[in-house]
Design an enzyme around this catalytic site. Structure first.
Site, PDB file in Angstrom:
ATOM      1  N   GLY A  18       0.820  -1.204   0.000  1.00  0.00           N
ATOM      2  CA  GLY A  18       0.000   0.000   0.000  1.00  0.00           C
ATOM      3  C   GLY A  18       0.856   1.256   0.000  1.00  0.00           C
ATOM      4  O   GLY A  18       2.022   1.196   0.356  1.00  0.00           O
ATOM      5  N   GLY A  21       0.047   8.771   0.918  1.00  0.00           N
ATOM      6  CA  GLY A  21       0.675  10.096   1.032  1.00  0.00           C
ATOM      7  C   GLY A  21       2.173   9.978   0.832  1.00  0.00           C
ATOM      8  O   GLY A  21       2.654   9.557  -0.214  1.00  0.00           O
ATOM      9  N   VAL A  25       4.195   1.269   2.061  1.00  0.00           N
ATOM     10  CA  VAL A  25       4.182   0.194   3.060  1.00  0.00           C
ATOM     11  C   VAL A  25       4.479  -1.121   2.347  1.00  0.00           C
ATOM     12  O   VAL A  25       3.802  -1.448   1.369  1.00  0.00           O
ATOM     13  CB  VAL A  25       2.829   0.118   3.790  1.00  0.00           C
ATOM     14  CG1 VAL A  25       2.838  -0.990   4.833  1.00  0.00           C
ATOM     15  CG2 VAL A  25       2.501   1.457   4.453  1.00  0.00           C
ATOM     16  N   ASP A 132      -8.700  10.720  12.943  1.00  0.00           N
ATOM     17  CA  ASP A 132      -8.882  10.349  11.540  1.00  0.00           C
ATOM     18  C   ASP A 132      -9.494   8.953  11.440  1.00  0.00           C
ATOM     19  O   ASP A 132      -9.066   8.121  10.652  1.00  0.00           O
ATOM     20  CB  ASP A 132      -7.535  10.409  10.791  1.00  0.00           C
ATOM     21  CG  ASP A 132      -7.741  10.384   9.272  1.00  0.00           C
ATOM     22  OD1 ASP A 132      -6.776  10.091   8.542  1.00  0.00           O
ATOM     23  OD2 ASP A 132      -8.887  10.628   8.822  1.00  0.00           O
TER      24      ASP A 132
HETATM   25  C1  LIG Z   1      -4.231   4.838   2.938  1.00  0.00           C
HETATM   26  N1  LIG Z   1      -3.310   4.995   4.084  1.00  0.00           N
HETATM   27  C2  LIG Z   1      -2.964   6.411   4.290  1.00  0.00           C
HETATM   28  C3  LIG Z   1      -2.066   4.218   3.870  1.00  0.00           C
HETATM   29  C4  LIG Z   1      -2.316   2.727   3.799  1.00  0.00           C
HETATM   30  C5  LIG Z   1      -1.026   2.030   3.395  1.00  0.00           C
HETATM   31  C6  LIG Z   1      -1.233   0.526   3.331  1.00  0.00           C
HETATM   32  C7  LIG Z   1      -1.774  -0.036   4.624  1.00  0.00           C
HETATM   33  N2  LIG Z   1      -2.063  -1.470   4.555  1.00  0.00           N
HETATM   34  C8  LIG Z   1      -3.018  -1.876   3.634  1.00  0.00           C
HETATM   35  O1  LIG Z   1      -3.689  -1.032   2.974  1.00  0.00           O
HETATM   36  N3  LIG Z   1      -3.260  -3.217   3.431  1.00  0.00           N
HETATM   37  C9  LIG Z   1      -4.389  -3.696   2.667  1.00  0.00           C
HETATM   38  C10 LIG Z   1      -2.298  -4.199   3.897  1.00  0.00           C
HETATM   39  C11 LIG Z   1      -1.667  -3.808   5.173  1.00  0.00           C
HETATM   40  C12 LIG Z   1      -1.220  -4.788   6.051  1.00  0.00           C
HETATM   41  N4  LIG Z   1      -0.637  -4.472   7.213  1.00  0.00           N
HETATM   42  C13 LIG Z   1      -0.461  -3.175   7.547  1.00  0.00           C
HETATM   43  C14 LIG Z   1       0.141  -2.858   8.764  1.00  0.00           C
HETATM   44  C15 LIG Z   1       0.321  -1.556   9.107  1.00  0.00           C
HETATM   45  C16 LIG Z   1      -0.101  -0.555   8.224  1.00  0.00           C
HETATM   46  C17 LIG Z   1       0.070   0.861   8.576  1.00  0.00           C
HETATM   47  C18 LIG Z   1       0.117   1.810   7.566  1.00  0.00           C
HETATM   48  C19 LIG Z   1       0.268   3.147   7.904  1.00  0.00           C
HETATM   49 CL1  LIG Z   1       0.333   4.334   6.651  1.00  0.00          CL
HETATM   50  C20 LIG Z   1       0.359   3.550   9.241  1.00  0.00           C
HETATM   51  O2  LIG Z   1       0.496   4.859   9.561  1.00  0.00           O
HETATM   52  C21 LIG Z   1       0.290   2.578  10.232  1.00  0.00           C
HETATM   53 CL2  LIG Z   1       0.349   3.054  11.887  1.00  0.00          CL
HETATM   54  C22 LIG Z   1       0.135   1.239   9.929  1.00  0.00           C
HETATM   55  N5  LIG Z   1      -0.671  -0.826   7.036  1.00  0.00           N
HETATM   56  C23 LIG Z   1      -0.878  -2.105   6.684  1.00  0.00           C
HETATM   57  C24 LIG Z   1      -1.520  -2.435   5.453  1.00  0.00           C
HETATM   58  C25 LIG Z   1      -2.978   0.723   5.152  1.00  0.00           C
HETATM   59  C26 LIG Z   1      -2.772   2.217   5.169  1.00  0.00           C
END
Ligand SMILES: CN(C)C[C@H]1CC[C@H](N2C(=O)N(C)Cc3cnc4ccc(-c5cc(Cl)c(O)c(Cl)c5)nc4c32)CC1
Length: 332
Positions: A18, A21, A25, A132
């Site tokens: 993912g 901004g 990730v 948020d």
């Molecule tokens: C839309 N957002 C601004 C960013 C999006 C980036 C991918 C993320 N993700 C996903 O979208 N999956 C579908 C898979 C996935 C799996 N494990 C994750 C574990 C942690 C995080 C995570 C991401 C951000 Cl930007 C954080 O600040 C924190 Cl504290 C945690 N994202 C994960 C994540 C979700 C958020």
């Protein structure tokens, strides 16, 4: 893909899961334990003013320990990048889960919503507001447990939660009336409003306030009127109404929500929000590290209790997670 030498030998980077901004990730493997992790990679050059938001998120994540909040394992800072090593949530976004099911039953919604209430009550109890809250920031792990993420906007107002905040932030769809009006607001109160929008989305499969035009969206939020489908139970409707109160002073508080009759229906237990005390050290995990690195357990323990969020922290926390899952405690 750029090779990050600092991760070599500690993590093996895999696919991008993912982008958000200023961050990318990636899925990765923590080599010592073999556990999957998510690494949020930020290029300092691209961060600019957002660097303070990142520092805020890091200090928030370091002080959070709750089953329904995504766990931070390690922070790596190099000349050019910041890496946040976090708990991997393999179940995807809650948002997609709702979309594919159209809407959830009251029982499914209650199971999920109790976890959100627990996480937010915990956040508020230690002086944070998320600010948020939305389905995109709520992920699922492989056991369908919810994990709250993205603390870049969370606030810990100086002098405690009674002090008002000003910065308007978060997504308009979930923004409380006082926020869209640019008034002073309490982080706890805007979180409760956003949870009202979330509960509505779970139960109805649609958003209470929606409009392509931002101004008419704001008008709808300020009026606070939304469709009340007949399939909603009177208890769930009463709870939604008490959360989507335009006047923040009339809005239900998170403490009142813990034992609300819809929240406790069929479970009778109010929502618990204090995590197991994570400060009691798991002696067996420490001993595994001690023998692997060939140092005394006391040395490992002395290093761990500094909570440096280095590779020792991530190795220990991931061993604790493995133990909780009943996996064998071994290090590679
Ligand atoms: C839309 N957002 C601004 C960013 C999006 C980036 C991918 C993320 N993700 C996903 O979208 N999956 C579908 C898979 C996935 C799996 N494990 C994750 C574990 C942690 C995080 C995570 C991401 C951000 Cl930007 C954080 O600040 C924190 Cl504290 C945690 N994202 C994960 C994540 C979700 C958020």
């Amino acid at each position: 893909m750029v090779r990050f030498l600092e991760l070599k030998g500690f993590y093996e980077l895999e696919r991008t899961i993912g982008c958000g901004g200023f961050a990318k990730v990636k899925l990765a493997t923590h080599l010592a334990t073999g556990e999957k992790v998510a690494i949020k990679i930020m290029d300092k050059a691209l961060l600019g003013a957002d660097l303070s938001r990142v520092k805020l998120e890091i200090s928030a994540l370091k002080s959070l320990c709750h089953d329904n909040i995504c766990k931070l394992y390690e922070v790596i800072e190099t000349e050019t990048h910041i890496f946040l090593v976090m708990e991997y949530c393999s179940g995807g976004e809650l948002f997609d889960h709702i979309v594919e099911k159209n809407r959830l039953t009251e029982t499914e919604s209650r199971t999920f919503f109790r976890q959100i209430v627990s996480a937010v009550a915990y956040l508020h109890s230690i002086g944070y507001a998320h600010r948020d809250l939305k389905p995109e920031n709520i992920l699922l792990d492989k056991h369908q447990n919810l994990k709250l993420i993205d603390f870049g906007l969370c606030a810990k107002p100086a002098g405690g939660m009674e002090n008002p905040l000003f910065t308007s932030c978060g997504s308009p769809t979930y923004a409380a009336p006082e926020l869209v009006q640019g008034k002073q607001y309490l982080g706890t109160e805007v979180d409760v409003w956003a949870m009202g929008v979330l509960l509505y989305a779970l139960l109805v499969g649609a958003l209470p306030f929606d409009d392509v035009n931002i101004d008419s969206l704001y008008k709808k939020i300020l009026i606070g009127k939304y469709p009340e489908p007949s399939f909603l139970s009177s208890e769930s409707l009463q709870l939604i109404r008490s959360m989507l109160q335009v006047d923040p002073k009339k809005r239900i508080t998170i403490q009142e929500m813990l034992s609300h009759k819809w929240i406790t229906f069929g479970i009778l237990e109010p929502v618990q929000y204090f995590p197991r005390n994570n400060k009691n050290y798991q002696r067996d995990c420490i001993d595994v590290m001690a023998s692997h690195y060939n140092v005394e357990s006391r040395k490992i323990w002395q290093h761990l209790k500094k909570w440096k969020y280095d590779y020792s922290t991530s190795t220990y926390l991931l061993l604790v997670a493995k133990k909780k899952r009943g996996s064998s405690l071994k290090l590679n």
